[in-house]
Write a protein that holds these residues in place. Structure first.
Motif, short mmCIF file in Angstrom:
data_model
loop_
_atom_site.label_atom_id
_atom_site.label_comp_id
_atom_site.label_asym_id
_atom_site.label_seq_id
_atom_site.Cartn_x
_atom_site.Cartn_y
_atom_site.Cartn_z
N ALA A 122 0.89 -1.24 0.01
CA ALA A 122 0.07 -0.06 -0.13
C ALA A 122 1.00 1.05 0.15
O ALA A 122 1.70 1.48 0.76
CB ALA A 122 -0.91 -0.04 1.17
N HIS A 123 0.58 2.25 -1.10
CA HIS A 123 1.16 3.33 -0.85
C HIS A 123 0.64 4.44 -1.56
O HIS A 123 -0.41 4.42 -2.22
CB HIS A 123 2.53 3.19 -1.85
N VAL A 124 0.87 5.69 -1.56
CA VAL A 124 0.46 6.82 -2.17
C VAL A 124 1.73 7.30 -3.19
O VAL A 124 3.05 7.55 -2.74
CB VAL A 124 -0.01 8.16 -1.26
N ASP A 125 1.24 7.54 -4.22
CA ASP A 125 2.57 7.87 -5.25
C ASP A 125 3.07 9.41 -4.98
O ASP A 125 2.09 10.15 -4.83
CB ASP A 125 2.18 7.88 -6.75
N ASP A 126 4.20 9.39 -5.13
CA ASP A 126 5.13 10.72 -4.92
C ASP A 126 4.91 11.53 -6.08
O ASP A 126 6.03 11.90 -6.84
CB ASP A 126 6.24 10.53 -4.18
N LEU A 208 -4.57 6.07 -1.99
CA LEU A 208 -3.58 5.02 -1.14
C LEU A 208 -4.18 3.85 -1.95
O LEU A 208 -5.48 3.37 -2.20
CB LEU A 208 -4.30 4.88 0.15
N HIS A 209 -3.08 3.14 -2.34
CA HIS A 209 -3.53 1.96 -3.39
C HIS A 209 -2.40 0.77 -3.30
O HIS A 209 -1.14 1.27 -2.82
CB HIS A 209 -3.48 2.11 -4.93
N ARG A 210 -2.79 -0.39 -3.62
CA ARG A 210 -1.70 -1.21 -3.62
C ARG A 210 -2.05 -2.27 -4.83
O ARG A 210 -3.20 -2.12 -5.47
CB ARG A 210 -1.74 -2.28 -2.42
FE LIG Z 1 1.62 3.66 -7.27
#
Ligand SMILES: [Fe+2]
Ligand SMILES: O=C(O)CCC(=O)C(=O)O
Length: 525
Positions: A122-126, A208-210
């Motif tokens: 899981a992350h938010v793109d920078d 927020l995605h994975r």
């Molecule tokens: Fe991403």
């Protein structure tokens, strides 16, 4: 339990204003916003190129996810075309955002068959935003059952250690699988940099995605990570970073704690002394946490930038005020004022590097420092930045004024207005910082005169170099040419000595290297 499916709304090529407005609302309302953007031809190209590229790479045993960099002209072209689609999408959603120069990274991700569960954490793109093509679904976004109990700060804290109260925990069934309505779709998601830039489409949080995909099918994806390039990019990114820290360390406090305590401590006058970039940074903070001016509805920094820019412009648009019969730049009609800024920017973009290659502090003016498009709040910072950069802005303003005076009066402005603009442009030109090379044609190709010319040039801190004929292999000593160059510390030095130089019997004429640089030739003649 199979994850829930979620089909995002589509931004069609022919979407009406009303439909676009609804999509903006959707982006603002969702905890993890996603849109679909259709482009059948681009999607087909992605599919073909991704499978061709994937076939070139042997599978690592047991890899749950592999990423490959993409090189070569075909991939560059695809990256450009995808970036153009991302930019078009961005502009349709937020037409008020200035055209910032964008950078985009593209890679190929491969999710081999035969695994289950989470494959990319899981992350938010920078990024400012991300455009994603994928061969099959698999992207999951945060869509918790108790949606209303979540806010942006909760999302920012997912997965991070914290000293504060325990963060919210994402449960397995809080994820939903994104299922685009057709294979022609790209997924468009805002990243961490969005809120610092696209203030007209505020978000609850970036996406927020994975990736979680199972079964026997290989999944390929091409994520295009789009961010803002250049000075603005880094200024905005560092603000974004600071803001993230603030929101992580004390979101609740910061939301209450607006810019006013800062200006109370430092004094509002402080804003008068910041350079444009610092003011821009502060403004970015102010837009998040800052106080709006009650009547102008601008943040305090934006208001300060506007006031200062108007003051700086006052001297440059006197002629325009005369034509319009007003006494101050503040009274110019909105249309005239806009037209001036457009003309100013055109002239700035044309002249900045050629006529004025150096800033007063000796640095070269970076290419594209002042983008052509300047609107809304960032426009004030660009304007201020330009006026802080010395004579280049004074010159551009004078040039703009002359063109505009023609337009405003149907081609016959009063001579006094033209003269004033001409004088302002010459004054700006004379203040040009940086070295200037002057071409000196001589009457003879003999070096006997060189001592005298060199002495005149040196009297202004310059150096004289006679050109040599590199093709002349004869053994006489006069393989010198009929010209040479005098390099002066500044244009003003050259102008100081031009009469003495031209009066010298050895000198035929002076010119500068840019032949279309008429005005300078005139000043030197
Ligand atoms: Fe991403
Ligand atoms: O492969 C995907 O579908 C998503 C990739 C992704 O999230 C990323 O590269 O940031």
């Amino acid at each position: 339990m199979a994850p829930r499916k979620l089909t995002p709304p589509v931004l069609g090529a022919d979407a009406s204003q009303k439909a676009v407005a609804a999509l903006r609302k959707h982006l603002s309302a969702q905890l993890s916003p996603v849109l679909c953007v259709e482009d059948a031809a681009l999607a087909a190209r992605c599919r073909a190129m991704a499978s061709r590229e994937s076939a070139l790479h042997a599978s690592q045993p047991d890899a749950r996810q592999e990423a490959f960099p993409l090189d070569g002209p075909d991939w560059s072209q695809l990256r450009e075309d995808l970036t153009a689609l991302a930019e078009r999408t961005l502009r349709r959603l937020a037409p008020d955002v200035p055209r910032l120069p964008l950078d985009a990274r593209l890679c190929l991700r491969r999710y081999p068959p035969g695994h289950t569960g989470q494959r990319l954490g899981a992350h938010v793109d920078d990024t400012l935003c991300t455009l994603l093509w994928a061969s099959t679904p698999g992207l999951e976004i945060l869509a918790p059952q108790d949606d209303a109990a979540w806010n942006g700060a909760d999302v920012a804290k997912v997965g991070l250690p914290t000293m504060g109260p325990p963060p919210k925990v994402v449960q397995e069934d809080d994820w939903a699988t994104v299922t685009p309505p057709s294979a022609d779709c790209f997924l468009f998601t805002p990243g961490n940099g969005w809120s610092g830039i696209v203030t007209s489409v505020p978000l609850r949080s970036p996406t927020l995605h994975r990736v979680a995909v199972g079964g026997d099918v290989e999944r390929l994806s091409l994520p295009l990570l789009v961010s803002v390039r250049g000075d603005y990019g880094s200024a905005l990114n560092s603000v974004g970073e600071a803001l993230r820290q603030i929101s992580l360390d004390g979101a609740a406090k910061a939301a209450e704690d607006r810019l006013s305590p800062l200006t109370e401590v430092l004094g509002v006058e402080l804003l008068q002394h910041l350079d444009a970039e610092s003011l821009c940074r502060l403004n970015m903070c102010a837009r998040f946490f800052g106080e709006e001016h009650a009547t102008t509805r601008r943040s305090r920094c934006e208001d300060a930038a506007r006031e200062r820019a108007l003051d700086l412009m006052q001297g440059h648009v006197t002629g325009l005020c005369v034509l319009e019969g007003v006494s101050s730049v503040r009274q110019l009609g909105q249309q005239v004022f806009r037209a001036f800024l457009v003309a100013f920017y055109k002239s700035l973009a044309r002249e900045q590097c050629r006529t004025f290659p150096y800033l007063p502090d000796g640095r070269r003016i970076p290419k594209g420092r002042w983008p052509k498009w300047r609107q809304d709040f960032q426009g004030w910072f660009h304007t201020l930045d330009a006026f802080e950069a010395g004579p280049v802005a004074a010159y551009a303003a004078a040039e703009a004024l002359r063109g505009l005076a023609m337009a405003v009066t149907g081609g016959s402005p009063p001579q006094a207005v033209l003269d004033a603009a001409r004088e302002a442009a010459d004054r700006a030109l004379l203040a040009r910082p940086g070295e200037l090379r002057v071409w000196v044609d001589t009457r003879r190709d003999l070096p006997h005169d060189d001592g005298r010319i060199a002495a005149l040039v040196a009297g202004q801190g310059g150096r004289w170099e006679r050109n040599y004929d590199s093709d002349d292999y004869s053994d006489d000593s006069y393989d010198t040419m009929f010209f040479g160059t005098a390099t002066f510390p500044s244009l003003r030095h050259a102008v100081e000595v031009k009469d003495a130089l031209r009066a010298d019997e050895a000198v035929e004429c002076l010119s500068v290297q840019y032949l279309d640089w008429e005005r300078l030739n005139y000043l030197l003649s």
